[in-house]
Design an enzyme around this catalytic site. Structure first.
Site, PDB file in Angstrom:
ATOM      1  N   SER A 135       0.857  -1.177   0.000  1.00  0.00           N
ATOM      2  CA  SER A 135       0.000   0.000   0.000  1.00  0.00           C
ATOM      3  C   SER A 135       0.899   1.235   0.000  1.00  0.00           C
ATOM      4  O   SER A 135       1.744   1.392   0.879  1.00  0.00           O
ATOM      5  CB  SER A 135      -0.887  -0.029   1.248  1.00  0.00           C
ATOM      6  OG  SER A 135      -1.616   1.166   1.358  1.00  0.00           O
ATOM      7  N   LYS A 161      -1.045  -0.975  -4.447  1.00  0.00           N
ATOM      8  CA  LYS A 161      -2.251  -0.238  -4.035  1.00  0.00           C
ATOM      9  C   LYS A 161      -1.849   1.211  -3.840  1.00  0.00           C
ATOM     10  O   LYS A 161      -0.922   1.501  -3.083  1.00  0.00           O
ATOM     11  CB  LYS A 161      -2.807  -0.842  -2.750  1.00  0.00           C
ATOM     12  CG  LYS A 161      -3.778   0.063  -1.995  1.00  0.00           C
ATOM     13  CD  LYS A 161      -4.530  -0.712  -0.943  1.00  0.00           C
ATOM     14  CE  LYS A 161      -4.732   0.106   0.318  1.00  0.00           C
ATOM     15  NZ  LYS A 161      -5.467  -0.650   1.346  1.00  0.00           N
ATOM     16  N   LYS A 163      -2.799   5.100  -2.874  1.00  0.00           N
ATOM     17  CA  LYS A 163      -3.739   5.992  -2.190  1.00  0.00           C
ATOM     18  C   LYS A 163      -4.046   7.161  -3.116  1.00  0.00           C
ATOM     19  O   LYS A 163      -3.126   7.731  -3.725  1.00  0.00           O
ATOM     20  CB  LYS A 163      -3.117   6.501  -0.885  1.00  0.00           C
ATOM     21  CG  LYS A 163      -2.877   5.402   0.136  1.00  0.00           C
ATOM     22  CD  LYS A 163      -4.161   4.975   0.829  1.00  0.00           C
ATOM     23  CE  LYS A 163      -3.882   3.944   1.913  1.00  0.00           C
ATOM     24  NZ  LYS A 163      -5.092   3.547   2.647  1.00  0.00           N
ATOM     25  N   ASP A 188      -6.973   3.157  -3.438  1.00  0.00           N
ATOM     26  CA  ASP A 188      -7.693   3.265  -2.157  1.00  0.00           C
ATOM     27  C   ASP A 188      -7.941   4.727  -1.864  1.00  0.00           C
ATOM     28  O   ASP A 188      -7.005   5.521  -1.719  1.00  0.00           O
ATOM     29  CB  ASP A 188      -6.875   2.626  -1.028  1.00  0.00           C
ATOM     30  CG  ASP A 188      -7.655   2.555   0.288  1.00  0.00           C
ATOM     31  OD1 ASP A 188      -8.818   3.009   0.327  1.00  0.00           O
ATOM     32  OD2 ASP A 188      -7.090   2.048   1.283  1.00  0.00           O
ATOM     33  N   GLU A 213     -11.079   0.926  -3.789  1.00  0.00           N
ATOM     34  CA  GLU A 213     -11.332   0.629  -2.375  1.00  0.00           C
ATOM     35  C   GLU A 213     -11.928   1.849  -1.676  1.00  0.00           C
ATOM     36  O   GLU A 213     -11.360   2.943  -1.723  1.00  0.00           O
ATOM     37  CB  GLU A 213     -10.003   0.217  -1.708  1.00  0.00           C
ATOM     38  CG  GLU A 213     -10.148  -0.142  -0.235  1.00  0.00           C
ATOM     39  CD  GLU A 213      -8.842  -0.629   0.391  1.00  0.00           C
ATOM     40  OE1 GLU A 213      -7.878  -0.913  -0.357  1.00  0.00           O
ATOM     41  OE2 GLU A 213      -8.773  -0.717   1.629  1.00  0.00           O
ATOM     42  N   ASP A 238     -13.943  -1.297   2.572  1.00  0.00           N
ATOM     43  CA  ASP A 238     -13.031  -1.437   3.709  1.00  0.00           C
ATOM     44  C   ASP A 238     -13.770  -0.870   4.932  1.00  0.00           C
ATOM     45  O   ASP A 238     -14.475  -1.613   5.643  1.00  0.00           O
ATOM     46  CB  ASP A 238     -11.710  -0.691   3.392  1.00  0.00           C
ATOM     47  CG  ASP A 238     -10.733  -0.592   4.561  1.00  0.00           C
ATOM     48  OD1 ASP A 238     -11.048  -1.078   5.653  1.00  0.00           O
ATOM     49  OD2 ASP A 238      -9.637  -0.014   4.385  1.00  0.00           O
ATOM     50  N   LYS A 262     -10.128  -6.677   7.424  1.00  0.00           N
ATOM     51  CA  LYS A 262      -9.119  -6.348   8.438  1.00  0.00           C
ATOM     52  C   LYS A 262      -9.611  -6.959   9.726  1.00  0.00           C
ATOM     53  O   LYS A 262     -10.713  -6.639  10.190  1.00  0.00           O
ATOM     54  CB  LYS A 262      -8.980  -4.829   8.598  1.00  0.00           C
ATOM     55  CG  LYS A 262      -8.294  -4.165   7.428  1.00  0.00           C
ATOM     56  CD  LYS A 262      -8.090  -2.688   7.660  1.00  0.00           C
ATOM     57  CE  LYS A 262      -7.495  -2.053   6.414  1.00  0.00           C
ATOM     58  NZ  LYS A 262      -7.579  -0.590   6.457  1.00  0.00           N
ATOM     59  N   GLY A 290      -4.351  -4.133   5.874  1.00  0.00           N
ATOM     60  CA  GLY A 290      -3.354  -3.938   6.925  1.00  0.00           C
ATOM     61  C   GLY A 290      -3.575  -2.629   7.661  1.00  0.00           C
ATOM     62  O   GLY A 290      -4.270  -1.739   7.177  1.00  0.00           O
TER      63      GLY A 290
HETATM   64  O1  OSB Z   1      -7.273   2.097   4.229  1.00  0.00           O
HETATM   65  O2  OSB Z   1      -6.301   0.254   3.993  1.00  0.00           O
HETATM   66  C1  OSB Z   1      -6.364   1.359   4.524  1.00  0.00           C
HETATM   67  C2  OSB Z   1      -3.322   1.874   6.767  1.00  0.00           C
HETATM   68  C3  OSB Z   1      -3.932   2.453   7.857  1.00  0.00           C
HETATM   69  C4  OSB Z   1      -5.264   2.724   7.825  1.00  0.00           C
HETATM   70  C5  OSB Z   1      -6.025   2.392   6.706  1.00  0.00           C
HETATM   71  C6  OSB Z   1      -5.432   1.780   5.612  1.00  0.00           C
HETATM   72  C7  OSB Z   1      -4.041   1.565   5.631  1.00  0.00           C
HETATM   73  C8  OSB Z   1      -3.302   1.030   4.513  1.00  0.00           C
HETATM   74  C9  OSB Z   1      -1.917   0.454   4.793  1.00  0.00           C
HETATM   75  O3  OSB Z   1      -3.671   1.083   3.375  1.00  0.00           O
HETATM   76  C10 OSB Z   1      -1.960  -1.028   4.911  1.00  0.00           C
HETATM   77  C11 OSB Z   1      -0.652  -1.581   5.405  1.00  0.00           C
HETATM   78  O4  OSB Z   1       0.308  -1.611   4.642  1.00  0.00           O
HETATM   79  O5  OSB Z   1      -0.592  -2.004   6.584  1.00  0.00           O
HETATM   80 MG    MG Z   2      -8.450   0.988   2.875  1.00  0.00          MG
END
Ligand code: OSB
Ligand code: MG
Length: 369
Positions: A135, A161, A163, A188, A213, A238, A262, A290
């Site tokens: 991510s 992934k 952001k 995401d 996402e 999510d 999650k 994660g």
């Molecule tokens: O939206 O998936 C998410 C991390 C913290 C809070 C929300 C998200 C995330 C990540 C990182 O996308 C996931 C990771 O690498 O642990």
């Molecule tokens: Mg997410």
């Protein structure tokens, strides 16, 4: 097994690099580790909301309060026949799923250790390695993003992934797609968009992403159905799925075709497996999200991902993607083929290194039956 004591340890781990999303920038990661002690064995769990109430309403502080004053007192001294019986002990407590997950998952680990069986086997897992993606936070520029993607691709990560936030999504994702025509990539949004942005997602449809996402509000499943009907790319939920019942309702409405599971957001492994089972029965994909976990939370995620319905790479990147040093032995290391190996020792298969725990702990509490 009878739960004799529960320990809480709050830790703070410096992140290797600040992580930017549509809701802010994070430099240090605060997590609460939960250790249960029961009849000569112990088990570890992890509580992993963000430091601030920006992903959901929980924080390490609210989790500490809920665990200390409500959840742990319901579990101490209780005889537990199987880990799936834990959620019923505190079913009156509404919400606070990250807090609950830390406690329940510690009991799963204790059962695995007591029976000499890896958590994956206890859950019904079918794999010994899992596919992982990464991510990637919002970067300074599209060029910088392409360089970061390049770096993770050469390490072997199987899916990127990215952001996104309004205004940056088209230039960023187009740049990555041009540079890497075949890479598996997804976006995401962490709820940064509204239905007025449907044309943006229709334009993104051309880039062949595996999913969008959580594009819309963190508590929405109604507008997501309208968006899904208007775009070709699958929508993945999510933030807005907390239970198997939420998942069922989202599917009935047509709000998504994929769910990011999650284990913290859904309240623990029992609930996570229920959502997995429901999606699998309908032939739909799930994957493991994660929360920048430490080695404890990551190991739990890796074991969960061995369930057969986890068909897409997860955000279970290797420890060194986040931290200079981890608090466990052995930290997760990326295999050259972009997988993580599932720990084979009993329970979660990793252990907290006492010196590391001491180094990073900011407060501790022990409660006894
Ligand atoms: O939206 O998936 C998410 C991390 C913290 C809070 C929300 C998200 C995330 C990540 C990182 O996308 C996931 C990771 O690498 O642990
Ligand atoms: Mg997410």
């Amino acid at each position: 097994m009878r739960i004799e004591a529960v320990e809480l340890h709050q830790i703070e781990l410096p992140l290797k690099a600040p992580f930017a999303t549509s809701f802010g920038v994070m430099h240090k990661r605060q997590l609460v580790l939960v250790k249960v002690l029961a009849e000569g064995v112990y088990g570890w769990g992890e509580v992993s909301p963000l430091n601030d109430p920006l992903y959901n309403y929980e924080t390490p502080e609210t989790a500490w309060h809920i665990l200390k004053d409500y959840a742990i007192p319901q579990v101490l001294g209780k005889q537990i026949g199987e880990p799936t019986a834990v959620p019923a002990l505190y079913r009156e407590i509404r919400g606070h799923n990250f807090a609950k997950a830390g406690l329940e998952n510690a009991v799963w680990d204790a059962f695995g250790r007591a029976q000499g069986v890896p958590l994956a086997k206890l859950l019904g897992g079918v794999r010994d390695r899992i596919d992982v993606g990464v991510s990637i936070g919002i970067q300074q520029s599209s060029d910088a993003l392409v360089r970061v993607v390049d770096g993770f691709m050469s390490q072997g990560y199987k899916r990127m992934k990215i952001k996104i936030k309004p205004g940056r999504e088209l230039p960023d994702l187009t740049a990555v797609r041009r540079a890497f025509p075949a890479v598996a990539m997804m976006a995401d949004a962490n709820s940064a968009y509204s239905l007025a942005d449907i044309p943006v997602f229709q334009a993104l449809d051309e880039l062949k992403l595996t999913m969008y996402e959580q594009p819309l509000a963190w508590d929405d499943i109604v507008d997501h159905a309208k968006l899904q009907a208007a775009v070709k790319t699958p929508v993945c939920l999510d933030e807005s799925v907390h239970t198997a019942d939420d998942a069922r309702k989202a599917l009935e409405l047509g709000s998504c075709r994929i769910i990011n599971i999650k284990v913290g957001r859904v309240g623990g492994l029992t609930s996570a497996r229920e959502i997995h089972d429901l999606m699998r029965a309908r032939g739909l994909d799930v994957w493991c999200g994660g929360m920048f976990e430490s080695g404890i939370g990551r190991a739990i995620n890796v074991h969960m991902t061995t369930l057969p319905g986890f068909t897409l790479p997860g955000d279970t990147s290797a420890s060194d993607r986040y931290y200079h040093e981890d608090i466990v032995d052995e930290p997760a290391v990326l295999n050259p083929d972009g997988t993580l190996s599932v720990p084979t020792r009993p329970g979660i298969g990793v252990d907290v290194v006492p010196a590391m725990l001491k180094k990073y702990t900011t407060r501790s509490l022990t409660m006894r039956a």
